[in-house]
Enzyme design. Structure first.
Site, PDB file in Angstrom:
ATOM      1  N   ASN A  37     -23.837 -45.162  77.803  1.00 41.64           N
ATOM      2  CA  ASN A  37     -23.883 -44.004  77.361  1.00 41.64           C
ATOM      3  C   ASN A  37     -24.132 -42.728  78.252  1.00 41.64           C
ATOM      4  O   ASN A  37     -25.093 -42.122  78.148  1.00 41.64           O
ATOM      5  CB  ASN A  37     -24.593 -44.037  75.812  1.00 41.64           C
ATOM      6  CG  ASN A  37     -24.316 -42.694  75.162  1.00 41.64           C
ATOM      7  OD1 ASN A  37     -23.425 -41.858  75.754  1.00 41.64           O
ATOM      8  ND2 ASN A  37     -24.776 -42.612  73.836  1.00 41.64           N
ATOM      9  N   ASP A  38     -23.066 -42.298  78.959  1.00 44.44           N
ATOM     10  CA  ASP A  38     -23.406 -41.151  79.749  1.00 44.44           C
ATOM     11  C   ASP A  38     -23.643 -39.816  79.170  1.00 44.44           C
ATOM     12  O   ASP A  38     -23.922 -38.696  79.800  1.00 44.44           O
ATOM     13  CB  ASP A  38     -21.929 -41.157  80.894  1.00 44.44           C
ATOM     14  CG  ASP A  38     -20.824 -40.968  80.144  1.00 44.44           C
ATOM     15  OD1 ASP A  38     -20.779 -40.632  78.907  1.00 44.44           O
ATOM     16  OD2 ASP A  38     -19.719 -41.233  80.889  1.00 44.44           O
ATOM     17  N   ALA A  39     -23.738 -39.702  77.819  1.00 44.46           N
ATOM     18  CA  ALA A  39     -23.843 -38.646  77.063  1.00 44.46           C
ATOM     19  C   ALA A  39     -25.136 -38.566  76.497  1.00 44.46           C
ATOM     20  O   ALA A  39     -25.666 -37.620  75.790  1.00 44.46           O
ATOM     21  CB  ALA A  39     -22.762 -38.251  75.974  1.00 44.46           C
TER      22      ALA A  39
END
Length: 346
Positions: A37-39
Site C-alpha cells: 500500500n504505497d499510500a
C-alpha cells in the site's frame, strides 16, 4: 548496484536475510516509506513495522525452506523454518487484536486496530496471514468473520471504515476523500488476494463469489456506471457516495495475474509443484464441469473436472490419457502431444 555479482540463489538468500535483519522494536519488518500500500506512509516513525510485509516474509521463508531442503542444504532450510516459527509467534503475540491482525505498528499509533482512531480493520493483513499459515483454527474462524464484515457490492475495501481526515501517522491515504482509492476504496488487487485465500482454504464458492464482485461490467457495477472497459480489470472502485462504483486506473493493476492464479491454481487446482503439476481443486459446489488447458515444463495438458460430489473437500480420482494415476501429481511427458486429464470429484 555495488558492482558485485552473485547467483540467483545468493541474491535470494541476501534478500531474505536483509528482511529478517530489517526489523523494528517488536521484531517485525520495518515499513519504511510504504509496503504494498504505497499510500500508507508512516513517515513520523522510522521504526514503524508492517504486519503485511512480515506475513509475506513468513510465506517466503516457508517456500524457501522447501526449496533449500530439495537442494540438499538442510541446515539452511532448518534455519529458515526456525525463523518462520519465530516470526509467526511474534505476529500472533504483537499483531493479533482479538478479532483480526492489525496493519502496522508505530510508536504513535497502532494502525488497523479495534482501538485505532479512524479506520479499524485492513483486509490485507487478514488474507496474507492465512496465505502464510499464521493463525491457528480459533483465530482463522475470527479472521473469516472479520473479512465477511467488510464485504461490499463490488469487492472488499482495503480498510474500513475510511479515514474521515488526514493523519500524519497514516500518511497519504488519510488525505484522500473517504471511500476513494486506498482510503476505503475497493482495490480489486486486494480482493483478488482474498480469492486466492479462499481457494487455499477450499472455499470454492466464496472464491467464485469474490471474483464475480470485481469482474469488469459486473451485475452490481456495470461499465455504464463504473466507466471502465467491460473487458479489463480495473485498479479500484470508489465507495464514496458521490463517486459510488466509479472505476479508477483500469489496466494499471496486478489484479489480472492474481485472478489468473485464483482460477488456474485455486478453483481448477492446477498447482505448480517441484514434482509436477499437482491437482487440488477448490471447486464451486454447484459447478458440474469445467475445463482448462495448461502447458507446464513443456508438457501440454487438457484438464476436465467433473463434479459428482457436490460438496466441499471431495475425494478425487484422476486419469491421464485414459489411465488412472496414483496420487494427484500429473506425469510429465517429453513430447508435443496434448494429454487428456480427467479429474472426477466424488
Amino acid at each position: 548496484q555495488d558492482g558485485g555479482s552473485g547467483t540467483v540463489l545468493e541474491h535470494m538468500k541476501a534478500a531474505v536475510e536483509r528482511l529478517i535483519e530489517d526489523k523494528g522494536p517488536n521484531g517485525l519488518t520495518k515499513i519504511w516509506f510504504a509496503d504494498w500500500n504505497d499510500a500508507l506512509n508512516i513517515t513520523t516513525d522510522p521504526e514503524a513495522e508492517s504486519v503485511m510485509l512480515t506475513e509475506q516474509l513468513c510465506l517466503a521463508l516457508k517456500e524457501f525452506s522447501i526449496l533449500m531442503n530439495r537442494l540438499g542444504d538442510t541446515g539452511y532450510a532448518r534455519w529458515l523454518s526456525d525463523k518462520y516459527n519465530e516470526i509467526r509467534n511474534l505476529l500472533n503475540e504483537k499483531a493479533w487484536d482479538g478479532e483480526w491482525y492489525v496493519r502496522a505498528l508505530s510508536k504513535y499509533e497502532t494502525i488497523g486496530s479495534r482501538t485505532s482512531s479512524g479506520s479499524k480493520i485492513y483486509i490485507n493483513t487478514q488474507t496474507w496471514a492465512v496465505l502464510a499459515g499464521i493463525p491457528d483454527e480459533e483465530k482463522l474462524s475470527s479472521i473469516l468473520k472479520s473479512i465477511d464484515s467488510m464485504e461490499h457490492d463490488f469487492g472488499y475495501p482495503i480498510n474500513h471504515p475510511p479515514y474521515a481526515g488526514y493523519s500524519p501517522h497514516v500518511g497519504r491515504m488519510g488525505g484522500m476523500l473517504p471511500g476513494l482509492f486506498e482510503n476505503g476504496g475497493v482495490y480489486c488487487h486486494a480482493t483478488a488476494f482474498k480469492m486466492v485465500m479462499d481457494c487455499k482454504l477450499g472455499r470454492g464458492d466464496e472464491a467464485l463469489k469474490t471474483l464475480h464482485k470485481i469482474m469488469p461490467d459486473s451485475e452490481t457495477n456495470p461499465s455504464m456506471r463504473s466507466g471502465a472497459e467491460p473487458y479489463v480489470f480495473t485498479n479500484c472502485y470508489a465507495t464514496h457516495p458521490h463517486y459510488y462504483g466509479k472505476s479508477y486506473q483500469s489496466w494499471t493493476t496486478g489484479t489480472s495475474a492474481w485472478v489468473m492464479m485464483g482460477l488456474y491454481e485455486g478453483i481448477m487446482g492446477l498447482r505448480r509443484d517441484y514434482d509436477g503439476l499437482r491437482i487440488i481443486p477448490a471447486f464451486p459446489v454447484n459447478w458440474d464441469r469445467a475445463e482448462a488447458t495448461r502447458t507446464f515444463r513443456g508438457t501440454r495438458y487438457h484438464v476436465a473436472i467433473t463434479n459428482k460430489a457436490r460438496r466441499k473437500n471431495p475425494n478425487i480420482r484422476i486419469t491421464v490419457d485414459g489411465k488412472e494415476i496414483e496420487g494427484n501429481i500429473l506425469p510429465m511427458f517429453d513430447d508435443d502431444i496434448v494429454h487428456e486429464v480427467e479429474v472426477e470429484l466424488y
